[in-house]
Design a protein around this motif. Structure first.
Motif, PDB file in Angstrom:
ATOM      1  N   THR A  84       0.815  -1.214   0.000  1.00 46.46           N
ATOM      2  CA  THR A  84       0.000   0.000   0.000  1.00 46.46           C
ATOM      3  C   THR A  84       0.851   1.269   0.000  1.00 46.46           C
ATOM      4  N   HIS A  85       2.130   1.157   0.408  1.00 45.45           N
ATOM      5  CA  HIS A  85       2.993   2.336   0.355  1.00 45.45           C
ATOM      6  C   HIS A  85       3.294   2.760  -1.080  1.00 45.45           C
ATOM      7  N   LEU A  86       3.021   1.875  -2.043  1.00 43.44           N
ATOM      8  CA  LEU A  86       3.251   2.209  -3.450  1.00 43.44           C
ATOM      9  C   LEU A  86       2.079   2.961  -4.070  1.00 43.44           C
ATOM     10  N   ILE A  87       1.026   3.171  -3.294  1.00 43.88           N
ATOM     11  CA  ILE A  87      -0.079   4.012  -3.767  1.00 43.88           C
ATOM     12  C   ILE A  87      -0.269   5.181  -2.800  1.00 43.88           C
ATOM     13  N   LYS A  88       0.839   5.652  -2.240  1.00 42.82           N
ATOM     14  CA  LYS A  88       0.768   6.717  -1.232  1.00 42.82           C
ATOM     15  C   LYS A  88       0.360   8.062  -1.830  1.00 42.82           C
ATOM     16  N   ASN A  89       0.626   8.265  -3.116  1.00 49.62           N
ATOM     17  CA  ASN A  89       0.241   9.515  -3.781  1.00 49.62           C
ATOM     18  C   ASN A  89      -1.077   9.305  -4.516  1.00 49.62           C
ATOM     19  N   PRO A  90      -2.156   9.955  -4.076  1.00 55.16           N
ATOM     20  CA  PRO A  90      -3.464   9.707  -4.704  1.00 55.16           C
ATOM     21  C   PRO A  90      -3.575  10.203  -6.136  1.00 55.16           C
ATOM     22  N   GLU A  91      -2.607  11.011  -6.601  1.00 53.15           N
ATOM     23  CA  GLU A  91      -2.692  11.596  -7.940  1.00 53.15           C
ATOM     24  C   GLU A  91      -1.983  10.769  -9.009  1.00 53.15           C
ATOM     25  N   ALA A 102       2.258  11.528   7.276  1.00 47.86           N
ATOM     26  CA  ALA A 102       0.970  10.862   7.474  1.00 47.86           C
ATOM     27  C   ALA A 102       0.018  10.996   6.298  1.00 47.86           C
ATOM     28  N   THR A 103       0.271  11.920   5.375  1.00 51.40           N
ATOM     29  CA  THR A 103      -0.609  12.037   4.207  1.00 51.40           C
ATOM     30  C   THR A 103      -0.569  10.778   3.343  1.00 51.40           C
ATOM     31  N   GLU A 104       0.495   9.985   3.491  1.00 52.49           N
ATOM     32  CA  GLU A 104       0.633   8.766   2.694  1.00 52.49           C
ATOM     33  C   GLU A 104      -0.381   7.695   3.090  1.00 52.49           C
ATOM     34  N   TYR A 105      -1.047   7.888   4.209  1.00 54.91           N
ATOM     35  CA  TYR A 105      -2.107   6.974   4.623  1.00 54.91           C
ATOM     36  C   TYR A 105      -3.366   7.125   3.784  1.00 54.91           C
ATOM     37  N   PHE A 106      -3.576   8.303   3.199  1.00 53.98           N
ATOM     38  CA  PHE A 106      -4.891   8.640   2.673  1.00 53.98           C
ATOM     39  C   PHE A 106      -5.417   7.673   1.632  1.00 53.98           C
ATOM     40  N   THR A 107      -4.626   7.327   0.623  1.00 58.34           N
ATOM     41  CA  THR A 107      -5.148   6.549  -0.501  1.00 58.34           C
ATOM     42  C   THR A 107      -5.758   5.240  -0.050  1.00 58.34           C
ATOM     43  N   ILE A 108      -5.036   4.477   0.779  1.00 57.46           N
ATOM     44  CA  ILE A 108      -5.578   3.187   1.205  1.00 57.46           C
ATOM     45  C   ILE A 108      -6.759   3.380   2.149  1.00 57.46           C
ATOM     46  N   LEU A 109      -6.741   4.422   2.983  1.00 55.02           N
ATOM     47  CA  LEU A 109      -7.880   4.701   3.857  1.00 55.02           C
ATOM     48  C   LEU A 109      -9.108   5.081   3.033  1.00 55.02           C
ATOM     49  N   ASN A 110      -8.886   5.833   1.983  1.00 51.26           N
ATOM     50  CA  ASN A 110      -9.976   6.233   1.092  1.00 51.26           C
ATOM     51  C   ASN A 110     -10.573   5.027   0.374  1.00 51.26           C
ATOM     52  N   ILE A 111      -9.735   4.044   0.041  1.00 54.15           N
ATOM     53  CA  ILE A 111     -10.215   2.829  -0.628  1.00 54.15           C
ATOM     54  C   ILE A 111     -10.994   1.952   0.342  1.00 54.15           C
ATOM     55  N   VAL A 112     -10.447   1.799   1.563  1.00 57.55           N
ATOM     56  CA  VAL A 112     -11.050   0.897   2.541  1.00 57.55           C
ATOM     57  C   VAL A 112     -12.269   1.519   3.212  1.00 57.55           C
ATOM     58  N   LYS A 113     -12.179   2.811   3.576  1.00 61.31           N
ATOM     59  CA  LYS A 113     -13.269   3.490   4.284  1.00 61.31           C
ATOM     60  C   LYS A 113     -13.559   4.849   3.643  1.00 61.31           C
ATOM     61  N   PRO A 114     -14.101   4.867   2.433  1.00 65.17           N
ATOM     62  CA  PRO A 114     -14.351   6.144   1.757  1.00 65.17           C
ATOM     63  C   PRO A 114     -15.374   7.020   2.483  1.00 65.17           C
ATOM     64  N   GLU A 115     -16.253   6.395   3.274  1.00 63.32           N
ATOM     65  CA  GLU A 115     -17.245   7.184   3.992  1.00 63.32           C
ATOM     66  C   GLU A 115     -16.625   7.999   5.127  1.00 63.32           C
ATOM     67  N   LYS A 116     -15.468   7.560   5.611  1.00 60.47           N
ATOM     68  CA  LYS A 116     -14.767   8.291   6.663  1.00 60.47           C
ATOM     69  C   LYS A 116     -13.697   9.206   6.082  1.00 60.47           C
ATOM     70  N   PHE A 117     -13.010   8.722   5.073  1.00 59.45           N
ATOM     71  CA  PHE A 117     -11.903   9.478   4.488  1.00 59.45           C
ATOM     72  C   PHE A 117     -12.209   9.686   3.006  1.00 59.45           C
ATOM     73  N   TRP A 118     -12.985  10.702   2.736  1.00 60.60           N
ATOM     74  CA  TRP A 118     -13.527  10.873   1.390  1.00 60.60           C
ATOM     75  C   TRP A 118     -12.785  11.915   0.572  1.00 60.60           C
ATOM     76  N   ARG A 119     -12.026  12.825   1.201  1.00 58.94           N
ATOM     77  CA  ARG A 119     -11.319  13.847   0.435  1.00 58.94           C
ATOM     78  C   ARG A 119      -9.924  14.059   1.019  1.00 58.94           C
ATOM     79  N   TYR A 120      -8.926  14.155   0.135  1.00 55.58           N
ATOM     80  CA  TYR A 120      -7.533  14.286   0.557  1.00 55.58           C
ATOM     81  C   TYR A 120      -7.306  15.559   1.372  1.00 55.58           C
ATOM     82  N   THR A 121      -7.829  16.682   0.901  1.00 54.27           N
ATOM     83  CA  THR A 121      -7.586  17.953   1.587  1.00 54.27           C
ATOM     84  C   THR A 121      -8.168  17.962   2.988  1.00 54.27           C
TER      85      THR A 121
END
Length: 247
Positions: free
Chosen positions: A11-18, A47-66
């Motif tokens: 999952t560290h290889l998808i740390k950049n959501p862009e 800690a921003t590197e957490y976002f992509t996988i959190l967004n995939i697993v729990k999009p209802e909690k972590f829905w936007r990067y900003t």
């Protein structure tokens, strides 16, 4: 569907959501009812590197990067030649974040999973380049500086690592004798069948190291089993098991 660590896509290889990879994985995951992300190194820089996988697993909690960055990540302003810029660091409140994610996130340390492993002991050794290596390295460094100053943006993006690898290769060759001294000291002084693994990056460095060690050990009537392996392919696990179990 799971995003695998180790030999697969950690999952560290998808740390950049862009990135295209992150977008492709997110699109693929959206069609799967259950997603499990695995990684041995989930956060390397901030800690921003957490976002992509959190967004995939729990999009209802972590829905936007900003909003994730604003709500959960600490930041500081760093001064540079262009002025001040925002730099993200760690989590604002790690304990609160752990409590909020405990229903779907599990973190296990090496001590918890493999308590039988000995504690990691690190030593850094400084190696002074011999004169012959120093001259070659200095010339290569000058050539690199000239290339870097004249390179276009495209050339920097495509060839920078290759240019740096030339310098890295020379330092590898320069460290062979020092590495052999450390290895032989370990082998000759070791008792109770202790074993030693030496990791190398360059093929020629490994070949020279093995050749010189075999010659010295033969001359001094020592005969340990030296295994020379590339460390890849279908027989890698067999070699690992043999190293662990064969006395």
């Amino acid at each position: 569907f799971y995003i695998k660590g180790s030999y697969g896509l950690g999952t560290h290889l998808i740390k950049n959501p862009e990135t295209q990879r992150s977008k492709a994985i997110k699109k693929l995951s959206s069609r799967i009812p259950h997603v499990l992300g695995l990684s041995g190194t989930p956060i390397k820089n901030n800690a921003t590197e957490y976002f992509t996988i959190l967004n995939i697993v729990k999009p209802e909690k972590f829905w936007r990067y900003t909003s994730f960055c604003y709500n959960y990540v600490r930041y500081e302003f760093v001064k540079s030649a262009a002025g001040y810029s925002q730099k993200f660091t760690g989590l604002k409140d790690p304990e609160a974040f752990k409590e909020m994610t405990k229903d779907f996130m599990i973190r296990r340390t090496t001590d918890e999973v493999l308590p039988e492993l000995p504690k990691l002991f690190k030593q850094q050794k400084f190696v002074e380049l011999e004169e012959a290596f120093r001259e070659v390295y200095d010339e290569s460094e000058k050539d690199f500086a000239k290339w870097f100053d004249s390179a276009t943006a495209i050339e920097l993006r495509t060839n920078l690592l290759a240019q740096l690898s030339l310098l890295r290769h020379q330092t590898s060759l320069a460290k062979i004798d020092f590495t052999i001294d450390l290895a032989l000291e370990f082998i000759i002084s070791s008792e109770n069948g202790k074993k030693l693994a030496i990791f190398t990056h360059h093929i020629d460095s490994r070949e020279i190291l093995i050749e010189r060690m075999e010659k010295f050990l033969k001359e001094t009537n020592h005969s340990p089993n030296l295994v020379n392996t590339l460390g890849r392919g279908s027989d890698v696990q067999e070699e690992i098991e043999a190293f662990k179990n064969n006395p």
